[in-house]
Design a protein around this motif. Structure first.
Motif, PDB file in Angstrom:
ATOM      1  N   TYR A 113       5.594 -15.443  -9.532  1.00 18.23           N
ATOM      2  CA  TYR A 113       6.520 -16.586  -9.554  1.00 18.23           C
ATOM      3  C   TYR A 113       6.638 -17.234  -8.168  1.00 18.23           C
ATOM      4  O   TYR A 113       7.702 -17.237  -7.528  1.00 18.23           O
ATOM      5  CB  TYR A 113       7.903 -16.219 -10.105  1.00 18.23           C
ATOM      6  CG  TYR A 113       8.354 -14.783  -9.952  1.00 18.23           C
ATOM      7  CD1 TYR A 113       8.802 -14.276  -8.725  1.00 18.23           C
ATOM      8  CD2 TYR A 113       8.364 -13.921 -11.049  1.00 18.23           C
ATOM      9  CE1 TYR A 113       9.231 -12.974  -8.595  1.00 18.23           C
ATOM     10  CE2 TYR A 113       8.793 -12.600 -10.923  1.00 18.23           C
ATOM     11  CZ  TYR A 113       9.221 -12.143  -9.693  1.00 18.23           C
ATOM     12  OH  TYR A 113       9.649 -10.840  -9.555  1.00 18.23           O
ATOM     13  N   ASP A 168      13.306 -19.557 -14.650  1.00 16.86           N
ATOM     14  CA  ASP A 168      12.956 -19.676 -13.239  1.00 16.86           C
ATOM     15  C   ASP A 168      12.686 -21.135 -12.904  1.00 16.86           C
ATOM     16  O   ASP A 168      11.866 -21.783 -13.561  1.00 16.86           O
ATOM     17  CB  ASP A 168      11.695 -18.837 -12.969  1.00 16.86           C
ATOM     18  CG  ASP A 168      11.347 -18.716 -11.502  1.00 16.86           C
ATOM     19  OD1 ASP A 168      12.055 -19.300 -10.668  1.00 16.86           O
ATOM     20  OD2 ASP A 168      10.347 -18.043 -11.195  1.00 16.86           O
ATOM     21  N   GLU A 223      13.093 -13.301 -16.081  1.00 19.77           N
ATOM     22  CA  GLU A 223      13.650 -14.203 -15.078  1.00 19.77           C
ATOM     23  C   GLU A 223      13.052 -13.942 -13.699  1.00 19.77           C
ATOM     24  O   GLU A 223      12.392 -12.929 -13.460  1.00 19.77           O
ATOM     25  CB  GLU A 223      15.162 -14.039 -15.011  1.00 19.77           C
ATOM     26  CG  GLU A 223      15.607 -12.673 -14.509  1.00 19.77           C
ATOM     27  CD  GLU A 223      17.110 -12.551 -14.392  1.00 19.77           C
ATOM     28  OE1 GLU A 223      17.782 -13.574 -14.188  1.00 19.77           O
ATOM     29  OE2 GLU A 223      17.619 -11.423 -14.491  1.00 19.77           O
ATOM     30  N   HIS A 224      13.316 -14.868 -12.807  1.00 20.19           N
ATOM     31  CA  HIS A 224      12.869 -14.743 -11.424  1.00 20.19           C
ATOM     32  C   HIS A 224      13.431 -13.452 -10.825  1.00 20.19           C
ATOM     33  O   HIS A 224      14.603 -13.122 -10.996  1.00 20.19           O
ATOM     34  CB  HIS A 224      13.361 -15.936 -10.611  1.00 20.19           C
ATOM     35  CG  HIS A 224      12.767 -16.007  -9.239  1.00 20.19           C
ATOM     36  ND1 HIS A 224      11.594 -16.682  -8.978  1.00 20.19           N
ATOM     37  CD2 HIS A 224      13.175 -15.489  -8.050  1.00 20.19           C
ATOM     38  CE1 HIS A 224      11.312 -16.568  -7.692  1.00 20.19           C
ATOM     39  NE2 HIS A 224      12.250 -15.847  -7.105  1.00 20.19           N
TER      40      HIS A 224
END
Length: 414
Positions: free
Chosen positions: A222, A355, A384-385
């Motif tokens: 990410y 994200d 998620e991030h």
């Protein structure tokens, strides 16, 4: 006696403030869709970070630095770092840059593959030590020796100093690999979030330096790769969560990294920095939203949509120095040309849905493919991030590290 009374009173006031902040953070906690795995863990983690954020903001009113308060509270998490008996770690320096070496415990025969690891944290938070559990897990699953870089942080040290630290350590590790038990021909680079930014920037820079062994892969989790457009679909969809990383935080991190202050926060948050000149530049094409799969983005790629605020930006004056930084590929790697991308090593791109950086990863994966680079992608629709940092709390993270290890072994022909 009076001093004692005042001290007790101050402690009670701080306790009350902490309780009130805790309740506020609880009611502001994010709500995840029912399909999301480990909703309880995600809610607790997000509540914790909102509490840290609220306490840090409160500390500003008491005369303390909010950023340093956040750092102190995060550093306290080191107490939970129970070291793996399977991995040895020790601190060293590489041409003056602090690095932690992680390696399989015990004596090893022959040279091992190596990884240059660069931690995330928005260029302003975290350390290589705070990434210890994740780094240990990568060592356990790959059998590699990892050099994790403790680069200097913004805003005390703005761009390009954090990058220069990473470059210094990377060059040293490549030149002296055998001293660490590493085969210099089996070294790649890995980073997440801001660390993904720095990892790709290092790869871009080193691709032009022919006096060093070449990096064999580039792993970006990410990654934060562009400060050009803060109205990409992911920034609109996840502006305020539910994931850990919000648009407010990411815009702040970019500005602190570049300039050491938030003086132009409103301009960047509202995309007012994206002038007509920039809109018509080649850089616009580098992050065109047609690179984003419609199945993920949920958009129709209407190329007539205005992403910069339309005519309102025509009269906005942006200093050339600011434009120079945000279009610098070593600051924002998605600003690199296709020609520069084409000489990068094999890539592994890990992305998650919740994200604001989702589209950065999607775009770079597609651009690298079109430039002729071999790319392996992994997209998780309900994570998620920061997901990979919870390897001790979420068993599924280990499976993702095993998935990376498969790429690692195949790429290096191990």
């Amino acid at each position: 006696m009076l001093e004692y009374i005042m001290a007790v009173f101050s402690l009670k006031v701080l306790l009350v403030i902490g309780v009130l902040v805790g309740f506020a953070a609880f009611y502001a906690r994010p709500v995840y869709p029912k399909e999301v795995s480990n909703r309880g863990l995600k809610t607790i983690v997000n509540f914790t970070f909102k509490f840290i954020g609220a306490m840090s903001a409160m500390s500003g009113y008491l005369g303390f630095s909010p950023l340093n308060t956040t750092r102190a509270m995060m550093n306290a998490m080191k107490a939970m770092d129970v070291k793996s008996p399977k991995v040895e770690r020790h601190m060293t320096t590489m041409d003056g840059v602090e690095v932690i070496i992680f390696k399989p415990a015990g004596q090893t025969e022959g040279l091992r593959p190596g990884i240059i690891h660069i931690h995330g944290g928005g260029w302003v938070l975290m350390t290589a030590e705070l990434y210890g559990k994740f780094t240990e897990a990568v060592v356990e699953e790959t059998g590699s020796i990892i050099a994790s870089v403790n680069y200097r942080l913004a805003p005390e040290y703005v761009y390009p100093i954090p990058l220069e630290d990473c470059l210094t350590a990377a060059r040293y590790f490549l030149r002296h690999a055998k001293e660490y038990g590493v085969d210099e021909n089996l070294i790649g680079i890995k980073g997440d979030s801001a660390g993904g930014n720095l990892a790709m920037a290092v790869a871009l820079k080193l691709s032009k330096e022919k006096d060093l062994p070449g990096l064999k892969f580039m792993s970006l989790d990410y990654p934060a790769l562009q400060a050009f457009d803060f109205k990409l679909p992911c920034y609109k969809k996840h502006e305020n969560g539910p994931g850990l990383l919000t648009k407010q935080a990411m815009v702040s991190y970019w500005l602190l990294y570049a300039f050491g202050n938030l003086d132009n926060y409103d301009i960047f948050y509202n995309n007012k920095h994206l002038t007509t000149e920039l809109q018509n530049s080649v850089y616009r094409s580098y992050i065109d939203k047609t690179f984003i799969p419609t199945s993920i983005a949920g958009i129709d790629h209407d190329i007539t949509e205005e992403t910069a605020g339309g005519k309102d930006n025509a009269n906005v004056q942006i200093p050339q120095e600011m434009i120079k930084i945000i279009t610098d590929p070593l600051y924002a790697p998605l600003m690199a040309s296709d020609e520069d991308l084409s000489v990068l090593p094999t890539a592994y791109i890990f992305n998650v849905e919740f994200d604001v950086l989702r589209d950065d990863g999607l775009i770079v994966a597609e651009r690298l493919k079109r430039a002729g680079v071999k790319v392996t992608t992994r997209f998780m629709s309900f994570e998620e991030h920061g997901y990979l940092n919870f390897v001790s709390q979420d068993k599924s993270v280990r499976q993702e590290i095993i998935r990376f290890a498969k790429f690692f072994n195949e790429t290096l022909n191990l």
